[in-house]
Scaffold this motif. Structure first.
Motif, PDB file in Angstrom:
ATOM      1  N   ILE A   1      -6.030   2.303 -14.225  1.00  0.00           N
ATOM      2  CA  ILE A   1      -6.281   3.021 -12.974  1.00  0.00           C
ATOM      3  C   ILE A   1      -7.648   3.683 -13.071  1.00  0.00           C
ATOM      4  CG2 ILE A   1      -5.061   5.109 -13.798  1.00  0.00           C
ATOM      5  CD1 ILE A   1      -4.087   5.452 -10.841  1.00  0.00           C
ATOM      6  N   ASP A   2      -8.280   3.906 -11.944  1.00  0.00           N
ATOM      7  CA  ASP A   2      -9.558   4.600 -11.932  1.00  0.00           C
ATOM      8  C   ASP A   2      -9.313   6.067 -12.321  1.00  0.00           C
ATOM      9  OD1 ASP A   2     -12.445   4.519 -10.085  1.00  0.00           O
ATOM     10  OD2 ASP A   2     -11.530   6.441 -10.610  1.00  0.00           O
ATOM     11  N   PRO A   3     -10.010   6.614 -13.331  1.00  0.00           N
ATOM     12  CA  PRO A   3      -9.719   7.977 -13.801  1.00  0.00           C
ATOM     13  C   PRO A   3      -9.902   9.012 -12.689  1.00  0.00           C
ATOM     14  CG  PRO A   3     -11.208   6.848 -15.300  1.00  0.00           C
ATOM     15  CD  PRO A   3     -11.031   5.941 -14.138  1.00  0.00           C
ATOM     16  N   GLU A   4     -10.928   8.833 -11.874  1.00  0.00           N
ATOM     17  CA  GLU A   4     -11.223   9.796 -10.823  1.00  0.00           C
ATOM     18  C   GLU A   4     -10.099   9.784  -9.784  1.00  0.00           C
ATOM     19  OE1 GLU A   4     -12.774  12.812  -9.525  1.00  0.00           O
ATOM     20  OE2 GLU A   4     -13.520  11.965 -11.407  1.00  0.00           O
ATOM     21  N   GLN A   5      -9.643   8.571  -9.459  1.00  0.00           N
ATOM     22  CA  GLN A   5      -8.574   8.459  -8.461  1.00  0.00           C
ATOM     23  C   GLN A   5      -7.266   9.018  -9.004  1.00  0.00           C
ATOM     24  OE1 GLN A   5      -8.514   4.347  -7.171  1.00  0.00           O
ATOM     25  NE2 GLN A   5     -10.014   4.782  -5.580  1.00  0.00           N
ATOM     26  N   PHE A   6      -7.014   8.789 -10.310  1.00  0.00           N
ATOM     27  CA  PHE A   6      -5.797   9.338 -10.914  1.00  0.00           C
ATOM     28  C   PHE A   6      -5.829  10.863 -10.828  1.00  0.00           C
ATOM     29  CE2 PHE A   6      -3.587  11.101 -14.614  1.00  0.00           C
ATOM     30  CZ  PHE A   6      -2.304  10.668 -14.320  1.00  0.00           C
ATOM     31  N   ARG A   7      -7.026  11.425 -11.103  1.00  0.00           N
ATOM     32  CA  ARG A   7      -7.174  12.877 -11.057  1.00  0.00           C
ATOM     33  C   ARG A   7      -6.880  13.369  -9.635  1.00  0.00           C
ATOM     34  NH1 ARG A   7     -11.130  16.902 -10.901  1.00  0.00           N
ATOM     35  NH2 ARG A   7     -12.472  15.488  -9.783  1.00  0.00           N
ATOM     36  N   GLN A   8      -7.398  12.611  -8.665  1.00  0.00           N
ATOM     37  CA  GLN A   8      -7.201  12.987  -7.260  1.00  0.00           C
ATOM     38  C   GLN A   8      -5.704  13.020  -6.910  1.00  0.00           C
ATOM     39  OE1 GLN A   8      -9.237  10.296  -4.622  1.00  0.00           O
ATOM     40  NE2 GLN A   8      -8.449  11.275  -2.781  1.00  0.00           N
TER      41      GLN A   8
ATOM     42  N   GLY B   1      -2.963  13.742   2.086  1.00  0.00           N
ATOM     43  CA  GLY B   1      -2.919  13.774   0.616  1.00  0.00           C
ATOM     44  C   GLY B   1      -1.965  12.738   0.034  1.00  0.00           C
ATOM     45  N   LEU B   2      -0.709  12.750   0.499  1.00  0.00           N
ATOM     46  CA  LEU B   2       0.283  11.839  -0.082  1.00  0.00           C
ATOM     47  C   LEU B   2       0.022  10.395   0.342  1.00  0.00           C
ATOM     48  CD1 LEU B   2       3.585  13.885   0.135  1.00  0.00           C
ATOM     49  CD2 LEU B   2       2.273  13.274  -1.894  1.00  0.00           C
ATOM     50  N   ALA B   3      -0.435  10.212   1.601  1.00  0.00           N
ATOM     51  CA  ALA B   3      -0.716   8.851   2.071  1.00  0.00           C
ATOM     52  C   ALA B   3      -1.806   8.224   1.203  1.00  0.00           C
ATOM     53  CB  ALA B   3      -1.132   8.880   3.524  1.00  0.00           C
ATOM     54  N   ILE B   4      -2.861   9.001   0.947  1.00  0.00           N
ATOM     55  CA  ILE B   4      -3.961   8.466   0.127  1.00  0.00           C
ATOM     56  C   ILE B   4      -3.468   8.230  -1.304  1.00  0.00           C
ATOM     57  CG2 ILE B   4      -6.220   9.014  -0.870  1.00  0.00           C
ATOM     58  CD1 ILE B   4      -6.905  10.398   1.765  1.00  0.00           C
ATOM     59  N   SER B   5      -2.706   9.212  -1.822  1.00  0.00           N
ATOM     60  CA  SER B   5      -2.198   9.065  -3.196  1.00  0.00           C
ATOM     61  C   SER B   5      -1.377   7.781  -3.307  1.00  0.00           C
ATOM     62  CB  SER B   5      -1.303  10.232  -3.585  1.00  0.00           C
ATOM     63  OG  SER B   5      -2.032  11.417  -3.494  1.00  0.00           O
ATOM     64  N   GLN B   6      -0.536   7.554  -2.311  1.00  0.00           N
ATOM     65  CA  GLN B   6       0.312   6.364  -2.370  1.00  0.00           C
ATOM     66  C   GLN B   6      -0.527   5.088  -2.357  1.00  0.00           C
ATOM     67  OE1 GLN B   6       2.713   5.076   0.948  1.00  0.00           O
ATOM     68  NE2 GLN B   6       4.514   5.024  -0.368  1.00  0.00           N
ATOM     69  N   SER B   7      -1.561   5.078  -1.505  1.00  0.00           N
ATOM     70  CA  SER B   7      -2.331   3.828  -1.449  1.00  0.00           C
ATOM     71  C   SER B   7      -3.117   3.616  -2.739  1.00  0.00           C
ATOM     72  CB  SER B   7      -3.196   3.764  -0.195  1.00  0.00           C
ATOM     73  OG  SER B   7      -4.399   4.420  -0.403  1.00  0.00           O
ATOM     74  N   ILE B   8      -3.569   4.710  -3.382  1.00  0.00           N
ATOM     75  CA  ILE B   8      -4.279   4.557  -4.669  1.00  0.00           C
ATOM     76  C   ILE B   8      -3.330   3.955  -5.709  1.00  0.00           C
ATOM     77  CG2 ILE B   8      -5.220   5.847  -6.635  1.00  0.00           C
ATOM     78  CD1 ILE B   8      -6.499   7.775  -4.663  1.00  0.00           C
ATOM     79  N   VAL B   9      -2.124   4.526  -5.785  1.00  0.00           N
ATOM     80  CA  VAL B   9      -1.171   4.079  -6.805  1.00  0.00           C
ATOM     81  C   VAL B   9      -0.725   2.633  -6.534  1.00  0.00           C
ATOM     82  CG1 VAL B   9       1.133   4.502  -7.734  1.00  0.00           C
ATOM     83  CG2 VAL B   9      -0.418   6.400  -7.384  1.00  0.00           C
ATOM     84  N   GLN B  10      -0.496   2.341  -5.265  1.00  0.00           N
ATOM     85  CA  GLN B  10      -0.067   0.964  -4.939  1.00  0.00           C
ATOM     86  C   GLN B  10      -1.162  -0.047  -5.230  1.00  0.00           C
ATOM     87  OE1 GLN B  10       1.453   0.680  -0.984  1.00  0.00           O
ATOM     88  NE2 GLN B  10       3.279   1.865  -1.475  1.00  0.00           N
ATOM     89  N   ASN B  11      -2.399   0.383  -5.052  1.00  0.00           N
ATOM     90  CA  ASN B  11      -3.507  -0.530  -5.320  1.00  0.00           C
ATOM     91  C   ASN B  11      -3.523  -1.032  -6.748  1.00  0.00           C
ATOM     92  OD1 ASN B  11      -4.738  -0.963  -2.995  1.00  0.00           O
ATOM     93  ND2 ASN B  11      -6.330   0.597  -3.220  1.00  0.00           N
ATOM     94  N   VAL B  12      -3.000  -0.221  -7.681  1.00  0.00           N
ATOM     95  CA  VAL B  12      -2.984  -0.679  -9.074  1.00  0.00           C
ATOM     96  C   VAL B  12      -1.583  -1.179  -9.459  1.00  0.00           C
ATOM     97  CG1 VAL B  12      -4.930   0.690  -9.867  1.00  0.00           C
ATOM     98  CG2 VAL B  12      -2.638   1.685  -9.915  1.00  0.00           C
ATOM     99  N   GLY B  13      -0.763  -1.450  -8.459  1.00  0.00           N
ATOM    100  CA  GLY B  13       0.553  -2.053  -8.722  1.00  0.00           C
ATOM    101  C   GLY B  13       1.622  -1.032  -9.077  1.00  0.00           C
ATOM    102  N   GLY B  14       1.377   0.252  -8.772  1.00  0.00           N
ATOM    103  CA  GLY B  14       2.363   1.280  -9.123  1.00  0.00           C
ATOM    104  C   GLY B  14       3.121   1.772  -7.901  1.00  0.00           C
ATOM    105  N   THR B  15       3.938   2.798  -8.127  1.00  0.00           N
ATOM    106  CA  THR B  15       4.723   3.364  -7.028  1.00  0.00           C
ATOM    107  C   THR B  15       4.741   4.891  -7.150  1.00  0.00           C
ATOM    108  OG1 THR B  15       6.709   3.293  -8.370  1.00  0.00           O
ATOM    109  CG2 THR B  15       6.343   1.422  -6.913  1.00  0.00           C
ATOM    110  N   ILE B  16       5.024   5.552  -6.020  1.00  0.00           N
ATOM    111  CA  ILE B  16       5.287   7.006  -6.080  1.00  0.00           C
ATOM    112  C   ILE B  16       6.682   7.225  -5.513  1.00  0.00           C
ATOM    113  CG2 ILE B  16       4.730   9.261  -5.162  1.00  0.00           C
ATOM    114  CD1 ILE B  16       1.949   8.757  -5.205  1.00  0.00           C
ATOM    115  N   GLU B  17       7.490   7.921  -6.288  1.00  0.00           N
ATOM    116  CA  GLU B  17       8.859   8.224  -5.836  1.00  0.00           C
ATOM    117  C   GLU B  17       8.974   9.719  -5.645  1.00  0.00           C
ATOM    118  OE1 GLU B  17      11.205   6.980  -9.196  1.00  0.00           O
ATOM    119  OE2 GLU B  17      12.382   5.768  -7.797  1.00  0.00           O
ATOM    120  N   VAL B  18       9.868  10.104  -4.768  1.00  0.00           N
ATOM    121  CA  VAL B  18      10.107  11.545  -4.651  1.00  0.00           C
ATOM    122  C   VAL B  18      11.606  11.812  -4.654  1.00  0.00           C
ATOM    123  CG1 VAL B  18       9.873  11.398  -2.144  1.00  0.00           C
ATOM    124  CG2 VAL B  18       9.710  13.600  -3.236  1.00  0.00           C
ATOM    125  N   GLN B  19      11.958  12.873  -5.385  1.00  0.00           N
ATOM    126  CA  GLN B  19      13.353  13.309  -5.377  1.00  0.00           C
ATOM    127  C   GLN B  19      13.337  14.773  -4.997  1.00  0.00           C
ATOM    128  OE1 GLN B  19      14.318  12.354  -9.360  1.00  0.00           O
ATOM    129  NE2 GLN B  19      15.448  10.511  -8.761  1.00  0.00           N
TER     130      GLN B  19
END
Ligand code: ADP
Length: 721
Positions: free
Chosen positions: A559-566, A651-669
Motif C-alpha cells: 500500500i502507499d505509505p502516505e495513503q495508509f497514513r491518511q 473521509g470513510l468514502a476515500i479511505s474505502q476506495s484507497i483500501v479497495q484499490n490495493v485489494g483490501g477491505t474496511i469492515e465496521v462493527q
C-alpha cells in the motif's frame, strides 16, 4: 474365429484395396491358426503342409498390406520390397512343398523368412511414415509400428515352443489384438480415438488374463477332472462377483498409467469448474479458465474471445501460449492470434457454433466437405488458432457470446470426443459465469449510481450553504461601500473562510471521484502505525489515550505509505471526534488467514472463497465512543454522508476506495453505546515477512503503551510502543 470376424468386419466397413488387403491378411492368419488346430485334431500330414504353405504366404500379405497403408507419393520410385519378398517366397514355397520341409534347417529358414519379412515390412512402413509430410500420418504409423513390433516379438516367442522353450501362448492373443488395432486404425481417422481404443483393448486383455488365471486355479488346482464342471461353475460365480470392481480398478490403473494426460484433464477440469462456480468478475473468470487449462497440461495454447456490448465483434479477453497481433515479436513456438474478430467476418463459424457446442477445425479440414469450406475460410481469421478446437459459449439468449479456442499443437487430433465433451461443459459453465458477472456488474452499477445520487445531493447541499454565506457577506460589503460604514474586514474574513470551505469540499470530492493510485510498496504496517499515532498524538490536545497492540513478525502489505497514513488518521480522528475528545482508542494489528471478509457495505472485492486462501493483515481501530446507529451505519461509506457540522462526509468514502484499490477491505462493527471498531484488511505482500526486532519495549507493546498513555494527564503523550 476372431481373425475371421475381424476380416469380415473390415469388408463391411470399406472396400478399398487397403481394406481387401487387410481382410486377406486377417483371413490368412485365421487359416494359419485353423490349419494348426486341424492338425492337432486329426494329426493328418496334409494339415502340416497346409500350415507350411500358409506360413509362406503370411509375410507376403503383410508386406503388401503395410505398403498400402502409407501409399507412395506421386513420382516416387516403386518399392523394391514386394518384389524381393515375392522371389524369396517362391523359393520358400518350393522348399515347403519339397520332401525336405520337415528338416530342422528348413524349419529354421521358414522361421527367419517369416519374421525377417514381417520386420522388413514394419521397418519400411516406419520409414515411409517418417517421410510423410502429414504429422497425423507420422503419428499414426509410429503407433502401428510399435503395436506391430510387439505382436511380432511375442508371436516369435510362441514359436520358441518348437525349439523346446515353453512360454504361455500370449502371441496368439497379441496377434489378434494387433489385428484389431490395425483394423481400427484403418477405419478410424482420429489418432486420439486409437489411443482410446487401445486403452479399452488393454483393459479387456488385462481382464481376460485375470479371469483366465482364476479359471486355471479353480480347474487345475482346486478340483480334479470329475469335479471340473462344479469348479467351472464356481469359477464363473467368482467372475460374476469380481467382474465389475475388477474392471473399474483395471480401467482406472491403465488410464492413470498410459493415459495420464487424459486423467489429468479430467481432474483439472473438475477443479476448474469448482473454481468457476465462485467467480463473479469477468476478468477473474478469464484468468481462472486460462490458468486451469494451463494447469491441465493438455493444451499448449488457448484463447478466449468475448462478444462486445453491441455484438459487432469478439475481443480477445485472454490467451496462453500465443502472441497477439499487437505483440511485436512472434513466439518461436506459436504464431499470432488476432486481438479482435469481427462478427461479419466470422459469421459462418459463429453460425456453426450456435448449431453445435464445439467445432474441431482440424477435423473439418481433414474431412474436406464442401459445406464446411465457409466455416474454415472464416476460421482462418483466427491466425495461429486456425486448427484449434472451438467451443461456443452461449448466453441467456442461446446466442454465441464467447469463443474458447484450445489447441495442443504437439499432436494432431489431440482431443478425444470424450475430452471435447468435458471441455464443452466448461464452456457451458463459462456461459453461466458470464451471465452472473453481468448481473453482478449491473448490481455494482446500481450501487454506484445510488452512491453518486447521494453524493450529488450532498455536494449540492455543501456548495449551497457556503454560497449563501458568501452572498450575504458580499451584499453587506456592497452596502458598506455605499454608506461608507464599518470596516469590511470581518465580512471579507467570512468570504475567505467559506471559499476555503468550498475549496476543501470540492478538493475532497475530486479525491474521491478521481482517486490517486498512489505508489504501493510492501509496507511494514506496525512501523507505519507507530509513526502515524506518534505524529497525531504530538499534535493533539484532547484527553484521549491511544493504546497500541501490535502483533510482531507481521507480513508486509502492499500500500502507499502516505495513503495508509491518511486512512489510519481518518479512522483515529473519527474515533476521537465520536468520543468528544474523551475516552480510549485502541489501535491493533494482527494477521488473519482465510477467505476475505465481507465488508459491511457489501461493495468490496469479495471474490468468494479464494483458491489459495490469501494471508490477510489487519489493522483495527477501536473506540469506546457512543457507537453508530443502524441508520447511520447504512450510509457510512456513502460520499458526503456526515453527521458532523463541519464534516465533509468523504473521509470513510476515500479511505474505502484507497483500501479497495490495493485489494483490501474496511469492515465496521458497532453497537450503539458499546463503541465502534473499524478493521482494515489488506492482502499480505508475498515473501515480505517483517523480521521482528527483539527489543525490550517491542516485546510487550500493549503494556508499554498502556503505561505511556496512563501517564498522560492534561498533556497528551506521544504513543510509544
Ligand atoms: P466525516 O468525518 O467528515 O463526517 P467520514 O466519512 O469520516 O466523514 O464519517 C462519516 C460519518 O461516520 C461521520 O459523520 C460519523 O457520523 C460516522 N462515524 C465515523 N466514524 C465513527 C466512529 N468511530 N464512531 C461513531 N461514528 C462514526
Amino acid at each position: 474365429m476372431l481373425a475371421f470376424a475381424i476380416a469380415l468386419s473390415m469388408l463391411l466397413r470399406g472396400r478399398r484395396p487397403v481394406h481387401w488387403l487387410f481382410a486377406a491378411f486377417a483371413a490368412e492368419i485365421a487359416l494359419w491358426y485353423g490349419s494348426q488346430s486341424l492338425f492337432g485334431l486329426f494329426q493328418a500330414p496334409i494339415w502340416i503342409r497346409a500350415t507350411a504353405v500358409l506360413t509362406v504366404l503370411l509375410p507376403q500379405f503383410a508386406v503388401h498390406l503395410f505398403q498400402a497403408i502409407v501409399p507412395l507419393e506421386v513420382g516416387a520410385e516403386r518399392a523394391k520390397l514386394p518384389r524381393i519378398a515375392a522371389w524369396i517366397g517362391v523359393f520358400m514355397l518350393a522348399l515347403e512343398l519339397s520332401p525336405y520341409h520337415e528338416a530342422p534347417l528348413s524349419l529354421g529358414a521358414a522361421y527367419f523368412y517369416v519374421f525377417g519379412l514381417i520386420s522388413a515390412a514394419l521397418i519400411s512402413l516406419a520409414r515411409r511414415g517418417r517421410r510423410s509430410k502429414s504429422r497425423a500420418i507420422r503419428d499414426r504409423v509410429r503407433f502401428l509400428v510399435v503395436v506391430g513390433a510387439a505382436a511380432t516379438t511375442f508371436t516369435l516367442a510362441d514359436f520358441l515352443s518348437f525349439l523346446g522353450v515353453v512360454l504361455p501362448p500370449i502371441g496368439a492373443v497379441l496377434a489378434i489384438v494387433f489385428l484389431f488395432v490395425l483394423a481400427e486404425s484403418l477405419t478410424r481417422p482420429r489418432l486420439a480415438d486409437l489411443y482410446e481404443m487401445a486403452g479399452r483393448s488393454l483393459v479387456s486383455t488385462a481382464l481376460a488374463f485375470s479371469f483366465a488365471g482364476i479359471f486355471y486355479v479353480f480347474v487345475t488346482y482346486v478340483g480334479r477332472f470329475n469335479t471340473m464342471y462344479l469348479n467351472g461353475v464356481l469359477a464363473a460365480i467368482v467372475f460374476l462377483v469380481l467382474f465389475e470392481p475388477l474392471q473399474a480398478e483395471v480401467e482406472r490403473r491403465i488410464h492413470q498409467f498410459f493415459f495420464r494426460e487424459r486423467f489429468d484433464l479430467e481432474t483439472s477440469v473438475a477443479e476448474l469448474r469448482r473454481l468457476l462456480s465462485h467467480v463473479l468478475e469477468r476478468q477473474e473468470m478469464v484468468d481462472v479458465l486460462l490458468s486451469g487449462l494451463e494447469r491441465s497440461r493438455r493444451v499448449t495454447s488457448a484463447a478466449i474471445y468475448l462478444r462486445d456490448q453491441d455484438g459487432n465483434g469478439f475481443d480477445l479477453a485472454g490467451s496462453i501460449g500465443g502472441v497477439t497481433t499487437n505483440d511485436k515479436e512472434p513466439s518461436p513456438l506459436f504464431g499470432r492470434i488476432p486481438t479482435r474478430l469481427e462478427s461479419l467476418a466470422v459469421r459462418p463459424m459463429l453460425d456453426r457454433l450456435t448449431q453445435q457446442s464445439s467445432v474441431s477445425l482440424e477435423e473439418l479440414s481433414r474431412e474436406g466437405k464442401d459445406s464446411d469450406a465457409p466455416v474454415l475460410t472464416s476460421a482462418s481469421a483466427l491466425g495461429a488458432m486456425d486448427s484449434a478446437v472451438l467451443l461456443g459459449v452461449r448466453g441467456d439468449d442461446e446466442e454465441c457470446v464467447g469463443i474458447i479456442c484450445v489447441a495442443d499443437d504437439r499432436v494432431r487430433d489431440a482431443f478425444t470426443p470424450e475430452e471435447i465433451k468435458v471441455l464443452e461443459n466448461v464452456a457451458a459453465q463459462i456461459g453461466v459465469a458470464i451471465a452472473n458477472s453481468q448481473i453482478y456488474s449491473r448490481m455494482k452499477e446500481r450501487d454506484r449510481l445510488a452512491a453518486l445520487g447521494a453524493m450529488a445531493a450532498g455536494l449540492a447541499h455543501e456548495v449551497k450553504n457556503p454560497l449563501g454565506a458568501i452572498k450575504g457577506a458580499a451584499q453587506l460589503l456592497d452596502e458598506m461601500s455605499i454608506h461608507g460604514g464599518k470596516d469590511g474586514q470581518e465580512w471579507v474574513g467570512i468570504i475567505l473562510e467559506e471559499v476555503n470551505r468550498l475549496d476543501r469540499v470540492v478538493g475532497s470530492f475530486l479525491d474521491y471521484a478521481r482517486p490517486h493510485a498512489g505508489n504501493p510498496i510492501p509496507l511494514d504496517l506496525n512501523g507505519a502505525v507507530r509513526r502515524t499515532v506518534q505524529i497525531w498524538s504530538s499534535q493533539q490536545l484532547e484527553d484521549v489515550n491511544i493504546s497500541l497492540d501490535l502483533t510482531e513478525g507481521l507480513s508486509r502489505a502492499k500500500i502507499d505509505p502516505e495513503q495508509f497514513r491518511q486512512v489510519l488518521l481518518n479512522l483515529v480522528q473519527n474515533a476521537v471526534q465520536a468520543m468528544d475528545g474523551r475516552g480510549r482508542v485502541f489501535v491493533s494489528t494482527q494477521r488473519k488467514r482465510g477467505a476475505r471478509p465481507r465488508s459491511w457495505s457489501g461493495s468490496v472485492n469479495d471474490k468468494g472463497p479464494a483458491s489459495a486462501e490469501p494471508e490477510l493483515v489487519e489493522v483495527s481501530v477501536r473506540d469506546t465512543g457512543p457507537g453508530i446507529s443502524q441508520k447511520v451505519l447504512k450510509n457510512l461509506f456513502i460520499p458526503f454522508f456526515t453527521t458532523k457540522d463541519q464534516g465533509t462526509g468523504l473521509g470513510l468514502a476515500i479511505s474505502q476506495s484507497i483500501v479497495q484499490n490495493v485489494g483490501g477491505t474496511i469492515e465496521v462493527q458497532s453497537q450503539p453505546g458499546a463503541g465502534t471498531t473499524f478493521t482494515i484488511s489488506l492482502p499480505a505482500a508475498l515473501d515480505a515477512l517483517v523480521t521482528p526486532i527483539p527489543t525490550a519495549v517491542d516485546a510487550k507493546p500493549a503494556h508499554a503503551d498502556d503505561e505511556a498513555s496512563t501517564k498522560s494527564g492534561g498533556e497528551p503523550q506521544p504513543a510509544k510502543a
